[in-house]
Design an enzyme around this catalytic site. Structure first.
Site, short mmCIF file in Angstrom:
data_model
loop_
_atom_site.label_atom_id
_atom_site.label_comp_id
_atom_site.label_asym_id
_atom_site.label_seq_id
_atom_site.Cartn_x
_atom_site.Cartn_y
_atom_site.Cartn_z
CG ASP A 74 61.15 77.59 -17.71
OD1 ASP A 74 61.46 78.66 -18.19
OD2 ASP A 74 60.85 77.40 -16.46
CE LYS A 94 64.31 79.43 -18.86
NZ LYS A 94 63.89 81.13 -19.28
CG LEU A 148 72.74 90.18 -28.94
CD1 LEU A 148 73.37 89.16 -29.80
CD2 LEU A 148 73.38 91.67 -29.35
CB ILE A 168 69.91 78.50 -8.64
CG1 ILE A 168 69.01 78.91 -7.87
CG2 ILE A 168 71.11 77.44 -7.61
CD1 ILE A 168 67.50 77.92 -7.68
CB SER A 186 67.32 96.61 -18.09
OG SER A 186 66.37 95.63 -17.20
CE LYS A 213 64.15 77.51 -16.39
NZ LYS A 213 63.58 77.88 -15.25
CD GLU A 226 55.97 86.58 -19.09
OE1 GLU A 226 55.48 87.93 -19.38
OE2 GLU A 226 57.27 86.35 -18.79
CD GLU A 238 75.84 78.94 -13.63
OE1 GLU A 238 74.94 78.50 -13.05
OE2 GLU A 238 76.83 78.47 -13.23
N GLY A 255 53.10 89.23 -10.89
CA GLY A 255 54.88 89.42 -11.93
C GLY A 255 55.21 88.33 -12.11
#
Length: 402
Positions: free
Chosen positions: A196, A100, A7, A131, A14, A200, A185, A124, A182
């Site tokens: 973020d 996440k 999905l 990692i 990809s 986590k 964002e 994972e 890159g």
């Protein structure tokens, strides 16, 4: 044959398709069966992709196909992804995710649903990219009572801080460089404000301590306030600035979890983690200290972790490998206000600082303004620190990791 649906066909999706295709024979040897990519769900078409013929636009095609036993969710967010994950689990399909936000907000519910339906929900890749950390926490360290987890959990912020330290770039210039390369964002808010890393550490804490820790329970501070002056003062006392997520089990069983910049001593292995690399230090009551290190993001490292979960789900179709934590609540997590630590302070008003902190260690840097002070306090709680700050407003205030 094990049929898989992906999905979302962005960077991670990809990458999963690429790893499944490139390593097909190797994976078959691990599972003793053929894992075949049957569908890719996306709103777009990909006419130039070698997987173009597998693209569908209606999730119900996947949901209602009894031949699909594993669904890989790489959409992201906690809206459409949550709906599709619930429906896939309800349909008796194992779900693998790198999402996440979804796990941090809804992991308890989705793990319980997977258990009810006799399937797997594995994630994972949701922490640390490639990692391995979720499986070791759940299996290899299962004999330990985990006491503390401390990690550099976001590659973007670690890259920015590395460039500030090594190249002398300002925060804004380092951010622009990260975006050009890159690593960040165009809207970097989730990274630089610490959201973020917060998600986590919530996942790691929930798994390690057995009850769901929600992001709203975790005080979070990003790196936007870090300056080159702070970098220089940290260097003067043999330390580096790092954004850390921490979760500590208190003696009363509650979890103290937070995200914030810290001064980390050069002797600490975490200080040597640079660029986009991540590292997670775990302390167990039997094993002591262990650290997991590697690339925390990226197409193929993350896809590698996702496919490892696919292999795990395929190998254990009849004997599911369980992960579980209980529902959390207001009594589960506490803010770090009562946590004693040394503090780094920088601001203006040398005389006021000397009067308020006569027992501190003074710091210096070349070219500092005459009225600028920087110091490291003795260990104290935040409340004790703020009691001394009456009438003072520091420009920077960070914990020191000892």
């Amino acid at each position: 044959m094990v049929n898989v649906a992906i999905l979302g066909f962005g960077v991670v999706g990809s990458g999963v398709a690429e790893v499944l295709d490139t390593n097909e024979r190797h994976i078959e040897g691990k599972v003793d069966d053929l894992i075949r990519l049957k569908y890719i769900l996306d709103v777009r078409d990909f006419p130039d992709s070698p997987f173009a013929g597998k693209v569908v636009h209606d999730f119900s095609v996947i949901e209602q196909d009894p031949e699909v036993s594993i669904v890989v969710e790489t959409i992201g967010g906690a809206k459409v992804a949550l709906d599709f994950t619930r429906r896939a689990l309800q349909a008796g399909k194992s779900v693998i995710t790198s999402n996440k936000e979804l796990v941090a907000e809804h992991g308890c519910e989705l793990l319980r649903l997977a258990q009810e339906k006799g399937v797997s929900y594995l994630f994972e890749a949701s922490v640390g990219g490639g990692i391995p950390i979720i499986r070791p926490l759940n299996q290899c360290l299962a004999a330990n009572e985990i006491e503390e987890i401390t990690g550099i959990l976001n590659g973007t912020t670690n890259y920015i801080l590395t460039r500030m330290i090594r190249a002398g770039l300002s925060f804004d210039d380092a951010l622009r460089e990260a975006q050009a390369n890159g690593y960040a964002e165009q809207d970097p808010t989730a990274d630089i404000e610490g959201h973020d890393a917060c998600r986590k550490i919530c996942i790691l804490a929930s798994l390690a301590f057995g009850r769901h820790i929600y992001p709203r329970q975790v005080p979070t501070e990003g790196i936007t306030g870090v300056t080159l002056a702070d970098v220089a003062y940290a260097d003067s006392c043999g330390k580096k600035l790092k954004l850390l997520g921490r979760a500590i089990r208190r003696t009363d069983g509650k979890v103290c979890a937070y995200v914030a910049p810290h001064l980390v001593d050069r002797e600490n292995p975490l200080s040597g983690v640079e660029d986009v690399f991540n590292a997670i230090a775990v302390r167990g009551n039997a094993i002591g200290d262990v650290m997991f290190y590697g690339r925390g993001a990226g197409k193929l490292p993350t896809a590698s972790a996702v496919v490892a979960d696919v292999i795990d789900a395929a190998k254990h179709r009849d004997e599911k490998k369980r992960m579980f934590w209980a529902e959390g609540g207001d009594d589960t997590a506490v803010p770090p206000d009562g946590l004693e630590s040394r503090w780094y302070l920088r601001g203006t008003g040398v005389q006021a600082a000397e009067a308020a902190f006569p027992d501190s260690t003074r710091l210096s840097r070349p070219g500092a303004p005459a009225d600028e002070f920087a110091l490291v306090t003795p260990p104290m709680t935040r409340a004790a620190l703020e009691a001394r700050l009456t009438g003072m407003t520091p420009g920077s205030m960070f914990r020191v990791l000892d």
